[in-house]
Design a protein around this motif. Structure first.
Motif, PDB file in Angstrom:
ATOM      1  N   THR A 210       0.812  -1.224   0.000  1.00 48.06           N
ATOM      2  CA  THR A 210       0.000   0.000   0.000  1.00 48.06           C
ATOM      3  C   THR A 210       0.845   1.273   0.000  1.00 48.06           C
ATOM      4  O   THR A 210       0.363   2.340  -0.386  1.00 48.06           O
ATOM      5  CB  THR A 210      -0.931   0.010   1.221  1.00 48.06           C
ATOM      6  N   GLU A 211       2.116   1.166   0.421  1.00 53.18           N
ATOM      7  CA  GLU A 211       2.981   2.346   0.471  1.00 53.18           C
ATOM      8  C   GLU A 211       3.904   2.457  -0.743  1.00 53.18           C
ATOM      9  O   GLU A 211       4.779   3.324  -0.791  1.00 53.18           O
ATOM     10  CB  GLU A 211       3.812   2.323   1.762  1.00 53.18           C
ATOM     11  N   ASN A 212       3.712   1.557  -1.712  1.00 55.19           N
ATOM     12  CA  ASN A 212       4.505   1.582  -2.951  1.00 55.19           C
ATOM     13  C   ASN A 212       6.010   1.549  -2.697  1.00 55.19           C
ATOM     14  O   ASN A 212       6.782   2.286  -3.319  1.00 55.19           O
ATOM     15  CB  ASN A 212       4.165   2.821  -3.795  1.00 55.19           C
ATOM     16  N   LYS A 213       6.433   0.668  -1.781  1.00 50.82           N
ATOM     17  CA  LYS A 213       7.859   0.535  -1.473  1.00 50.82           C
ATOM     18  C   LYS A 213       8.569  -0.432  -2.419  1.00 50.82           C
ATOM     19  O   LYS A 213       9.796  -0.461  -2.479  1.00 50.82           O
ATOM     20  CB  LYS A 213       8.043   0.059  -0.027  1.00 50.82           C
ATOM     21  N   ILE A 214       7.797  -1.228  -3.134  1.00 50.14           N
ATOM     22  CA  ILE A 214       8.378  -2.280  -3.975  1.00 50.14           C
ATOM     23  C   ILE A 214       8.367  -1.825  -5.435  1.00 50.14           C
ATOM     24  O   ILE A 214       7.318  -1.484  -5.984  1.00 50.14           O
ATOM     25  CB  ILE A 214       7.602  -3.600  -3.816  1.00 50.14           C
ATOM     26  N   ASP A 215       9.545  -1.830  -6.060  1.00 54.28           N
ATOM     27  CA  ASP A 215       9.662  -1.486  -7.476  1.00 54.28           C
ATOM     28  C   ASP A 215       9.489  -2.711  -8.368  1.00 54.28           C
ATOM     29  O   ASP A 215       8.847  -2.652  -9.418  1.00 54.28           O
ATOM     30  CB  ASP A 215      11.035  -0.861  -7.760  1.00 54.28           C
ATOM     31  N   ILE A 216      10.116  -3.812  -7.937  1.00 52.69           N
ATOM     32  CA  ILE A 216      10.143  -5.041  -8.721  1.00 52.69           C
ATOM     33  C   ILE A 216       9.953  -6.218  -7.769  1.00 52.69           C
ATOM     34  O   ILE A 216      10.423  -6.181  -6.626  1.00 52.69           O
ATOM     35  CB  ILE A 216      11.503  -5.206  -9.444  1.00 52.69           C
TER      36      ILE A 216
ATOM     37  N   ASN B  83      21.383   0.949  -8.405  1.00 54.96           N
ATOM     38  CA  ASN B  83      20.729   2.248  -8.538  1.00 54.96           C
ATOM     39  C   ASN B  83      19.534   2.418  -7.590  1.00 54.96           C
ATOM     40  O   ASN B  83      18.685   3.278  -7.802  1.00 54.96           O
ATOM     41  CB  ASN B  83      20.277   2.442  -9.985  1.00 54.96           C
ATOM     42  N   GLY B  84      19.496   1.589  -6.550  1.00 54.52           N
ATOM     43  CA  GLY B  84      18.480   1.760  -5.519  1.00 54.52           C
ATOM     44  C   GLY B  84      17.088   1.319  -5.900  1.00 54.52           C
ATOM     45  O   GLY B  84      16.109   1.698  -5.257  1.00 54.52           O
ATOM     46  N   ILE B  85      16.958   0.510  -6.957  1.00 47.98           N
ATOM     47  CA  ILE B  85      15.656  -0.033  -7.350  1.00 47.98           C
ATOM     48  C   ILE B  85      15.413  -1.296  -6.533  1.00 47.98           C
ATOM     49  O   ILE B  85      16.198  -2.240  -6.580  1.00 47.98           O
ATOM     50  CB  ILE B  85      15.616  -0.336  -8.862  1.00 47.98           C
ATOM     51  N   THR B  86      14.350  -1.314  -5.748  1.00 49.18           N
ATOM     52  CA  THR B  86      14.113  -2.416  -4.810  1.00 49.18           C
ATOM     53  C   THR B  86      13.549  -3.640  -5.526  1.00 49.18           C
ATOM     54  O   THR B  86      12.692  -3.522  -6.411  1.00 49.18           O
ATOM     55  CB  THR B  86      13.154  -1.999  -3.695  1.00 49.18           C
TER      56      THR B  86
END
Length: 243
Positions: free
Chosen positions: A118-124, A211-214
């Motif tokens: 719900t907090e959009n912490k996950i990119d992939i 590059n900090g993409i989770t």
């Protein structure tokens, strides 16, 4: 939330040229993969993205949806990014074109990660499976992943990680190369230059981490069967025959 599956499909393959057009129980490998992905009923749309007229025609002539790449691409993720840039979509799942036994449950678990985020912490999000055989662990073709306590990837490598000073304490996970991307993360990734880690290990997922993409890893116990060699194709045909 609109979710689509993209199946990147190159005709050429160094280890098994033309493998996606090989006969698998009366249909081509790529058509089998497309149909298995559709039959999961998890996606609003399923597309094959290809640089090949042969593959494009194979999918469209059988009632499927295909997109022809406009540029040459280094990776499947780059190919998908070009295809989705102007599409109205939230989550894009990269399904491997040489995995005709695509299974519903692991994909469902992968997508649930975003529904819970719900907090959009996950990119992939991506998949991992526990490895027990040390020969498999030491095989550089099997990409290993280590994660933090929250299940986010810390590093991917062709080497066995972690290094086992005490083998009884070591747990190894193989990375399964199915990715679910937020669209913005996918587009951001393709604009980043290849870094030293990616160049050394030939693993595009290291560009994410550098590059900090989770990358949230989801454990599964279902190992997909890929078609990388003629022997793999023969085994796959035997599975279809026995079922």
């Amino acid at each position: 939330m609109k979710i689509i599956a993209m199946i990147p499909a190159r005709y050429e393959a160094s280890r098994f040229p033309g493998k996606l057009m090989k006969n698998l129980a009366g249909k081509t490998v790529i058509l089998r993969t497309y149909e298995a992905t559709k039959q999961s009923n998890l996606f609003d749309e399923v597309y094959v993205v290809t640089d090949s007229d042969i593959i494009f025609n194979e999918i469209t002539s059988n009632g499927g949806k295909a997109i022809k790449s406009k540029k040459e691409h280094e990776s499947g993720s780059d190919r998908i990014a070009e295809a989705v840039e102007n599409l109205d979509v939230d989550i894009v799942v990269n399904v491997q074109g040489d995995e005709p036994f695509t299974q519903t449950e692991p994909l469902k678990n992968l997508l649930q990660v975003f529904k819970n985020d719900t907090e959009n912490k996950i990119d992939i999000a991506s998949l991992k499976i526990k490895m027990e055989d040390l020969d498999e662990v030491n095989n550089p073709n099997n990409v290993k992943v280590v994660c933090n306590e929250d299940g986010f990837a810390m590093y991917f490598s062709r080497c066995p990680i972690p290094f086992a000073r005490d083998i009884s304490k070591a747990v190894y996970y193989k990375h399964i190369g199915i990715y679910a991307f937020r669209k913005d993360a996918l587009l951001r990734f393709t604009k980043l230059p290849i870094n030293q880690l990616e160049a050394a290990e030939k693993l595009e997922n290291l560009r994410f981490l550098a590059n900090g993409i989770t990358v949230k890893m989801v454990e599964t116990d279902q190992l997909a069967i890929g078609i990388d060699t003629l022997e793999d194709l023969e085994k796959a045909n035997a599975i279809f025959k026995n079922n």
